[in-house]
Motif scaffolding. Structure first.
Motif, PDB file in Angstrom:
ATOM      1  N   ALA A 253     -12.726  -0.003   3.082  1.00 22.83           N
ATOM      2  CA  ALA A 253     -12.162   1.067   2.245  1.00 22.83           C
ATOM      3  C   ALA A 253     -12.399   0.829   0.758  1.00 22.83           C
ATOM      4  O   ALA A 253     -12.135  -0.268   0.258  1.00 22.83           O
ATOM      5  N   TYR A 254     -12.878   1.861   0.083  1.00 24.88           N
ATOM      6  CA  TYR A 254     -13.059   1.819  -1.381  1.00 24.88           C
ATOM      7  C   TYR A 254     -13.977   0.671  -1.816  1.00 24.88           C
ATOM      8  O   TYR A 254     -13.709  -0.020  -2.797  1.00 24.88           O
ATOM      9  N   THR A 255     -15.047   0.445  -1.062  1.00 28.69           N
ATOM     10  CA  THR A 255     -15.985  -0.636  -1.374  1.00 28.69           C
ATOM     11  C   THR A 255     -17.378  -0.034  -1.554  1.00 28.69           C
ATOM     12  O   THR A 255     -17.787   0.282  -2.664  1.00 28.69           O
TER      13      THR A 255
ATOM     14  N   ALA B  39      -0.516  13.590   8.323  1.00 28.92           N
ATOM     15  CA  ALA B  39      -0.690  12.493   7.361  1.00 28.92           C
ATOM     16  C   ALA B  39      -2.165  12.384   7.020  1.00 28.92           C
ATOM     17  O   ALA B  39      -3.017  12.930   7.733  1.00 28.92           O
ATOM     18  N   GLU B  40      -2.457  11.701   5.934  1.00 32.67           N
ATOM     19  CA  GLU B  40      -3.845  11.573   5.452  1.00 32.67           C
ATOM     20  C   GLU B  40      -4.221  10.107   5.259  1.00 32.67           C
ATOM     21  O   GLU B  40      -4.493   9.673   4.149  1.00 32.67           O
ATOM     22  N   PRO B  41      -4.235   9.307   6.315  1.00 36.36           N
ATOM     23  CA  PRO B  41      -4.566   7.893   6.146  1.00 36.36           C
ATOM     24  C   PRO B  41      -6.044   7.697   5.826  1.00 36.36           C
ATOM     25  O   PRO B  41      -6.900   8.329   6.452  1.00 36.36           O
ATOM     26  N   GLY B  42      -6.335   6.845   4.868  1.00 31.15           N
ATOM     27  CA  GLY B  42      -7.715   6.511   4.547  1.00 31.15           C
ATOM     28  C   GLY B  42      -7.926   5.023   4.745  1.00 31.15           C
ATOM     29  O   GLY B  42      -8.523   4.575   5.721  1.00 31.15           O
ATOM     30  N   ARG B  43      -7.370   4.248   3.825  1.00 29.86           N
ATOM     31  CA  ARG B  43      -7.524   2.790   3.856  1.00 29.86           C
ATOM     32  C   ARG B  43      -7.154   2.194   5.206  1.00 29.86           C
ATOM     33  O   ARG B  43      -7.863   1.321   5.717  1.00 29.86           O
ATOM     34  N   TYR B  44      -6.025   2.658   5.785  1.00 29.28           N
ATOM     35  CA  TYR B  44      -5.558   2.026   7.013  1.00 29.28           C
ATOM     36  C   TYR B  44      -6.581   2.153   8.140  1.00 29.28           C
ATOM     37  O   TYR B  44      -6.751   1.230   8.943  1.00 29.28           O
TER      38      TYR B  44
ATOM     39  N   LEU C 233     -11.598  11.070   4.018  1.00 25.98           N
ATOM     40  CA  LEU C 233     -12.976  10.564   3.954  1.00 25.98           C
ATOM     41  C   LEU C 233     -13.234   9.637   2.767  1.00 25.98           C
ATOM     42  O   LEU C 233     -14.112   8.773   2.825  1.00 25.98           O
ATOM     43  N   LYS C 234     -12.503   9.853   1.677  1.00 33.87           N
ATOM     44  CA  LYS C 234     -12.794   9.183   0.405  1.00 33.87           C
ATOM     45  C   LYS C 234     -13.078   7.678   0.502  1.00 33.87           C
ATOM     46  O   LYS C 234     -14.059   7.211  -0.075  1.00 33.87           O
ATOM     47  N   PRO C 235     -12.255   6.862   1.201  1.00 38.17           N
ATOM     48  CA  PRO C 235     -12.514   5.415   1.188  1.00 38.17           C
ATOM     49  C   PRO C 235     -13.798   4.991   1.889  1.00 38.17           C
ATOM     50  O   PRO C 235     -14.378   3.970   1.525  1.00 38.17           O
TER      51      PRO C 235
ATOM     52  N   GLY D 229      -1.245   9.550   2.433  1.00 37.61           N
ATOM     53  CA  GLY D 229      -1.730   8.248   2.917  1.00 37.61           C
ATOM     54  C   GLY D 229      -0.882   7.134   2.340  1.00 37.61           C
ATOM     55  O   GLY D 229       0.321   7.271   2.201  1.00 37.61           O
ATOM     56  N   GLY D 230      -1.537   6.018   2.014  1.00 38.21           N
ATOM     57  CA  GLY D 230      -0.835   4.907   1.390  1.00 38.21           C
ATOM     58  C   GLY D 230      -0.526   3.759   2.326  1.00 38.21           C
ATOM     59  O   GLY D 230      -0.025   2.720   1.883  1.00 38.21           O
ATOM     60  N   PHE D 231      -0.825   3.919   3.634  1.00 38.96           N
ATOM     61  CA  PHE D 231      -0.472   2.888   4.613  1.00 38.96           C
ATOM     62  C   PHE D 231      -1.268   1.613   4.345  1.00 38.96           C
ATOM     63  O   PHE D 231      -2.492   1.648   4.263  1.00 38.96           O
TER      64      PHE D 231
ATOM     65  N   PHE E   1       2.297  15.442  -0.268  1.00 35.60           N
ATOM     66  CA  PHE E   1       2.425  14.441  -1.338  1.00 35.60           C
ATOM     67  C   PHE E   1       1.550  13.252  -1.001  1.00 35.60           C
ATOM     68  O   PHE E   1       1.075  13.104   0.130  1.00 35.60           O
ATOM     69  N   HIS E   2       1.279  12.409  -1.977  1.00 36.13           N
ATOM     70  CA  HIS E   2       0.624  11.125  -1.743  1.00 36.13           C
ATOM     71  C   HIS E   2       1.308  10.126  -2.665  1.00 36.13           C
ATOM     72  O   HIS E   2       1.215  10.242  -3.877  1.00 36.13           O
ATOM     73  N   VAL E   3       2.007   9.168  -2.076  1.00 34.83           N
ATOM     74  CA  VAL E   3       2.832   8.280  -2.899  1.00 34.83           C
ATOM     75  C   VAL E   3       2.019   7.213  -3.611  1.00 34.83           C
ATOM     76  O   VAL E   3       2.538   6.491  -4.465  1.00 34.83           O
ATOM     77  N   GLY E   4       0.739   7.075  -3.260  1.00 34.67           N
ATOM     78  CA  GLY E   4      -0.063   6.001  -3.855  1.00 34.67           C
ATOM     79  C   GLY E   4      -0.586   5.104  -2.768  1.00 34.67           C
ATOM     80  O   GLY E   4       0.037   4.958  -1.714  1.00 34.67           O
ATOM     81  N   SER E   5      -1.736   4.499  -3.023  1.00 38.27           N
ATOM     82  CA  SER E   5      -2.403   3.746  -1.981  1.00 38.27           C
ATOM     83  C   SER E   5      -1.858   2.323  -1.862  1.00 38.27           C
ATOM     84  O   SER E   5      -1.327   1.783  -2.819  1.00 38.27           O
ATOM     85  N   GLN E   6      -2.026   1.737  -0.663  1.00 30.43           N
ATOM     86  CA  GLN E   6      -1.580   0.358  -0.406  1.00 30.43           C
ATOM     87  C   GLN E   6      -0.107   0.204  -0.846  1.00 30.43           C
ATOM     88  O   GLN E   6       0.233  -0.648  -1.672  1.00 30.43           O
TER      89      GLN E   6
HETATM   90  C1  LIG Z   1      -7.280   8.880  -1.435  1.00 22.42           C
HETATM   91  C2  LIG Z   1      -6.462   9.889  -0.734  1.00 22.42           C
HETATM   92  C3  LIG Z   1      -5.960   9.628   0.559  1.00 22.42           C
HETATM   93  C4  LIG Z   1      -6.131   8.303   1.264  1.00 22.42           C
HETATM   94  O1  LIG Z   1      -5.202   7.412   0.781  1.00 22.42           O
HETATM   95  P1  LIG Z   1      -5.040   5.938   1.410  1.00 22.42           P
HETATM   96  O2  LIG Z   1      -4.071   5.281   0.519  1.00 22.42           O
HETATM   97  O3  LIG Z   1      -6.386   5.312   1.420  1.00 22.42           O
HETATM   98  O4  LIG Z   1      -4.510   6.103   2.795  1.00 22.42           O
HETATM   99  C5  LIG Z   1      -5.256  10.633   1.192  1.00 22.42           C
HETATM  100  N1  LIG Z   1      -5.037  11.828   0.607  1.00 22.42           N
HETATM  101  C6  LIG Z   1      -5.495  12.117  -0.633  1.00 22.42           C
HETATM  102  C7  LIG Z   1      -5.228  13.440  -1.205  1.00 22.42           C
HETATM  103  C8  LIG Z   1      -6.211  11.149  -1.338  1.00 22.42           C
HETATM  104  O5  LIG Z   1      -6.652  11.437  -2.569  1.00 22.42           O
END
Ligand SMILES: *Cc1c(COP(=O)(O)O)cnc(C)c1O
Length: 406
Positions: A372-374, A274-279, A70-72, A239-241, A198-203
């Motif tokens: 996303a993130y705006t 998976a936890e896609p946000g931005r994508y 949901l965050k973005p 996420g990170g896609f 895990f979350h490798v980092g966004s974009q």
């Molecule tokens: C922000 C966040 C996401 C979303 O990441 P994106 O790079 O936007 O896909 C997913 N999981 C966690 C835990 C986050 O903090």
């Protein structure tokens, strides 16, 4: 900037009017209609594009349950659309829990992924019916003791990626070497561990970090199961896609190919999520702002918009993004111009040296890939209100709805 603006304009014109009651709210005429009806500034969220993004990622990662983070863009129209697609959600705060409660989303389809929580956050999520949580250190694991019969956890592991635009593995996650010790503690305390995340980092620039993390998690899961430390039947790849901000990025099917190959090596009983946000959210919205006034300074036009760096363009600061921006007005002669935000602060400048036709007060300026993130990180500094979010295409015939967001 000039080049990007040109390609953005091409994309805006290219999309034909959709059939069967779906409209393309990113077309110039529809943008003008929406501003007439709902005012300015707007964030126009196209639920059809949310569906498209979800389906593309689903196809690129077959068998992976997609939890929209949901965050973005924490907006009910997106939550509703994900629910309708049979998707899942990733929430991390009490405010996000309340949003999904209001949306009527099945809490069993939600996971709570904040590694650091207050007791009240855990209780609020449990009261809403959420059952899966995340922890990354002994103190956080101990916080679950009073609720151990009501929940299960994922252990978040950190894989640093200094190359990512936003390296999320510095702030959160345990070292891979410490994961087993953490699992032993959970076992001792009677808390069920369902797996690792895990979350490798966004974009992300490429999928190398995802692959490295999947391989390492595979070993952690195998070691934990040998020691019978819990069910360990879930892997959450985060996420990170990446999406395009005007410059080309790898198509999602191609980006995910190495991830698919790494996942294919996992035992079949492991459920992957998976936890896609931005994508999901990024390409599904545009920002629309109006020129409030203009001035000629040092030989250039400065256009002052009713949205800026303290509003929807906050992502240019916090998310290090550059949105392709263009004016709706067409004109043969284009001049290097400055787009500024509305506040009295000097850093509130969106773009300089942007080639634009001569604009007048009331003209509309559109930023693409602004879902996303705006708006999510916008403030009301100087009392300039945040953009109104208008969702379109929630169902066929929906030409624009403003939903309550709190
Ligand atoms: C922000 C966040 C996401 C979303 O990441 P994106 O790079 O936007 O896909 C997913 N999981 C966690 C835990 C986050 O903090």
């Amino acid at each position: 900037m000039a080049k990007r603006s040109k390609s953005a304009q091409g994309a805006l014109r290219a999309k034909p009017q959709s059939k069967r009651g779906w409209i393309d709210p990113f077309r110039g005429d529809e943008i003008r209609r929406l501003v007439k009806e709902f005012g300015s500034p707007l964030l126009i969220v196209d639920c059809q594009r949310v569906r498209e993004q979800y389906r593309k990622l689903h196809k690129a990662l077959p068998g992976v349950d997609l939890h929209y983070a949901l965050k973005p863009l924490p907006h009910p129209a997106v939550v509703e659309t994900i629910a309708e697609l049979g998707g899942w959600l990733d929430l991390a705060t009490t405010g996000e829990v309340q949003l999904i409660e209001r949306s009527g989303m099945d809490p069993a389809r939600c996971i709570h992924t904040h590694p650091i929580k207050r007791d009240i956050d855990i209780r609020n999520a449990l009261a809403a019916g959420v059952r899966v949580f995340v922890a990354d250190n002994p103190d956080e694991v101990r916080k679950f003791v009073p609720y151990r019969d009501e929940l299960e956890i994922l252990l978040r592991v950190s894989f640093r990626s200094p190359g990512a635009v936003c390296d999320l593995s510095r702030k959160f996650g345990c070292d891979p070497e410490d994961a087993i010790e953490l699992a032993r503690l959970a076992r001792q305390l009677g808390i069920e561990v369902r797996g690792v995340s895990f979350h490798v980092g966004s974009q992300a620039a490429d999928a190398a970090k995802h692959v490295e993390a999947i391989d390492a998690c595979k070993s952690i899961i195998a070691a934990a199961r040998r020691e019978k430390l819990g069910r360990f039947d879930t892997l959450d790849i985060g996420g990170g896609f990446p999406i395009s901000y005007g410059r080309r990025v790898a198509d999602i099917a191609r980006f995910c190919a190495p991830i698919r190959a790494a996942l294919a090596k996992l035992p079949a009983r492991i459920r992957v999520i998976a936890e896609p946000g931005r994508y999901i959210a990024g390409p599904a919205a545009i920002g629309v702002a109006s020129v409030m006034g203009r001035a000629r300074r040092e030989g250039h036009w400065w256009y002052y918009l009713d949205d800026g760096l303290y509003g929807s363009y906050s992502g240019q600061l916090f998310d290090h993004a550059r949105y392709p921006v263009e004016a709706l007005r067409q004109g043969k002669e284009k001049l290097p111009s400055v787009l500024a935000g509305p506040t009295c602060d000097s850093i509130d400048v969106i773009a300089e040296n942007l080639l634009l036709p001569e604009l007048k007060a009331g003209d509309l300026v559109v930023g693409r890939a602004m879902g996303a993130y705006t708006w999510a990180s916008a403030s009301e500094f100087n009392f300039f209100p945040k953009a109104t979010v208008v969702s379109v295409n929630r169902s066929p015939g929906d030409r624009g709805t403003v939903m309550a967001v709190d």
